[in-house]
Design an enzyme around this catalytic site. Structure first.
Site, short mmCIF file in Angstrom:
data_model
loop_
_atom_site.label_atom_id
_atom_site.label_comp_id
_atom_site.label_asym_id
_atom_site.label_seq_id
_atom_site.Cartn_x
_atom_site.Cartn_y
_atom_site.Cartn_z
N CYS A 50 6.07 3.94 8.99
CA CYS A 50 5.78 3.95 7.73
C CYS A 50 6.77 4.26 6.88
O CYS A 50 7.67 5.45 6.79
CB CYS A 50 4.53 5.07 7.68
N ASN A 57 3.80 6.35 15.58
CA ASN A 57 3.82 5.71 14.32
C ASN A 57 5.09 5.86 13.86
O ASN A 57 5.49 7.20 13.05
CB ASN A 57 2.82 6.20 13.37
N CYS A 80 4.76 -32.47 -0.09
CA CYS A 80 3.66 -33.43 -0.36
C CYS A 80 2.25 -32.96 0.26
O CYS A 80 2.00 -32.32 0.72
CB CYS A 80 3.75 -34.65 0.78
N CYS A 123 15.95 -33.07 5.90
CA CYS A 123 15.66 -31.58 5.77
C CYS A 123 14.32 -31.08 5.58
O CYS A 123 14.17 -29.90 5.87
CB CYS A 123 16.47 -31.19 4.19
N ASN A 131 1.00 -1.32 -0.05
CA ASN A 131 0.04 0.18 -0.01
C ASN A 131 0.74 1.33 0.02
O ASN A 131 1.94 1.33 0.43
CB ASN A 131 -0.97 0.05 1.08
#
Length: 424
Positions: free
Chosen positions: A137, A134, A392, A385, A75
């Protein structure tokens, strides 16, 4: 019945499922619909100073798998483009109407002490339970000296967190960017600044695809594209690792964690909690499937806890942390082999092809007189591994079975083939 109540940064929530700061928490209408659906809380879409930002069209790019399922979204939307006064008024109204639900105010400002403090005070006065910073961003706002431009500098993370602690008497969540070499640097800085909790991860800097007709990254805006923030199921492994790093580090232990990143179902939620998360934030899954997904998350997590005998979230929170270690602490003598159940095998041959072409040539196959194929693991060549078991298509057809080889635990630092040990 399991008790899903949780506490983070001293805030009590009816369940651990909150909506992250994003388009789903952009306004009163969305948030009320979320609360009606059963979400325990929301982090209101990030607020900034007036005048509000201007967003572009379009805003989302997508990463599909071969079946058109959405792996992740990119976004380029910015913080709230609605006037601050309108947002604050709607927060206040929602708080009055839903007193048992949590609202955290997300905020962002230029790297200026007065700007951060003045905005924090305004948001606090709307009645939020806490404030999220925040600092993550990775697009648009960072070019203006905000978001990840702050979050990538630990000294600025500490300083910004401390400013808000000084300005308001509310729990402070510092939201961390994953676009950094070591998440512990910013987590430690947030703790030094006085954060009550950290929220992580914010979106990952990305270009998800290129429009080969327009010859521009998607989403295309007037013939051009840009990098954006990647979110959704694809970022969950990155988020799990970063949450675990904070939970197991001696320097950040005890710091509450609001986990974000690819949470789509109850199992995702349980995994984050087992790695130390106190509460959870969801965004992309709600955007893809609607707010009602919280019903399945609540029912699924409750059923899991009942099955395991966990009465509260605290009973299993962080239980996987002690088993999350550095590579050097793993047992070099542990051995496991693949076992193929012939009764479940559909003879597709994917295990043989993958092992033969790209692994250790440890799966033989024979064709019987009836034309049917049988596949057998060659233990001497199998290194355990997991590749065959992972590809599968039949659940539980291939099982990885531990082998008792009689050898004691030994880590790489003590291993006789370690050249550094031989040099000691």
């Amino acid at each position: 019945m399991a008790d899903l109540r949780c506490t983070i940064a001293g805030i009590e929530s009816i369940n651990p499922f909150w909506l992250a700061s994003a388009p789903p928490t952009d306004k009163y209408y969305n948030v009320v619909r979320a609360f009606e659906a059963g979400w325990g809380g929301v982090v209101w879409k990030t607020l900034g100073e007036d005048p509000p930002v201007v967003n572009v069209s379009s805003r989302y790019g997508v990463h599909h798998n071969a079946g058109r399922g959405i792996i992740g979204i990119n976004n380029i939307e910015l913080i709230s483009d609605r006037p601050l006064e309108v947002n604050l008024r709607e927060i206040e109204q929602t708080r009055k109407e839903w007193p048992d639900r949590i609202i955290i105010g997300s905020m962002m400002a230029p790297i200026d002490e007065q700007a951060w403090k003045e905005l924090a005070i305004k948001i606090a006065n709307s009645g939020v339970h806490g404030i999220e910073l925040n600092l993550g961003c990775p697009h648009g706002m960072c070019e203006r000296g905000m978001g990840s431009a702050i979050g990538q500098v630990p000294e600025m993370v500490e300083q910004t967190t401390r400013w808000i602690r000084e300005a308001v008497d509310l729990p402070v969540f510092t939201k961390l960017t994953p676009n950094i070499t070591n998440i512990l640097w910013s987590a430690e800085a947030a703790k030094k600044g006085g954060a009550h909790a950290v929220s992580l991860i914010n979106t990952v800097n990305s270009i998800v695809s290129v429009d080969l007709d327009a010859m521009a990254p998607t989403p295309v805006v007037g013939g051009k594209g840009t990098h954006g923030g990647y979110c959704g199921a694809a970022v969950k492994p990155i988020a799990l690792n970063m949450v675990a790093e904070i939970a197991r580090s001696a320097d950040t232990q005890g710091l509450d964690i609001s986990a974000i990143g690819g949470i789509e179902n109850w199992r995702d939620a349980a995994e984050f909690i087992s790695l130390g998360a106190n509460a959870l934030q969801v965004c992309t899954a709600a955007m893809l499937y609607g707010f009602r997904i919280v019903d399945d998350m609540i029912d699924g997590l409750s059923a899991f806890m009942d099955q395991k005998g966990y009465r509260t979230i605290v009973d299993f929170r962080g239980l996987a942390v002690k088993n999350t270690v550095d590579w050097n602490a793993l047992d070099m003598n542990f051995d496991t082999k693949a076992f193929i159940d012939p009764d479940k095998c559909i003879e597709c041959g994917r295990c043989h092809i993958a092992c033969e072409d790209t692994s250790h040539q440890a799966i033989d196959y024979k064709v019987g007189k009836d034309g049917r194929r049988s596949f057998t693991v060659v233990d001497e060549d199998c290194v355990g591994c997991n590749l065959c078991a992972m590809i599968c298509p039949v659940p539980d057809c291939i099982e990885m079975r531990p082998v008792d080889n009689g050898k004691p635990y030994v880590s790489w630092p003590e291993h006789p083939l370690n050249p550094m040990k031989a040099a000691q």
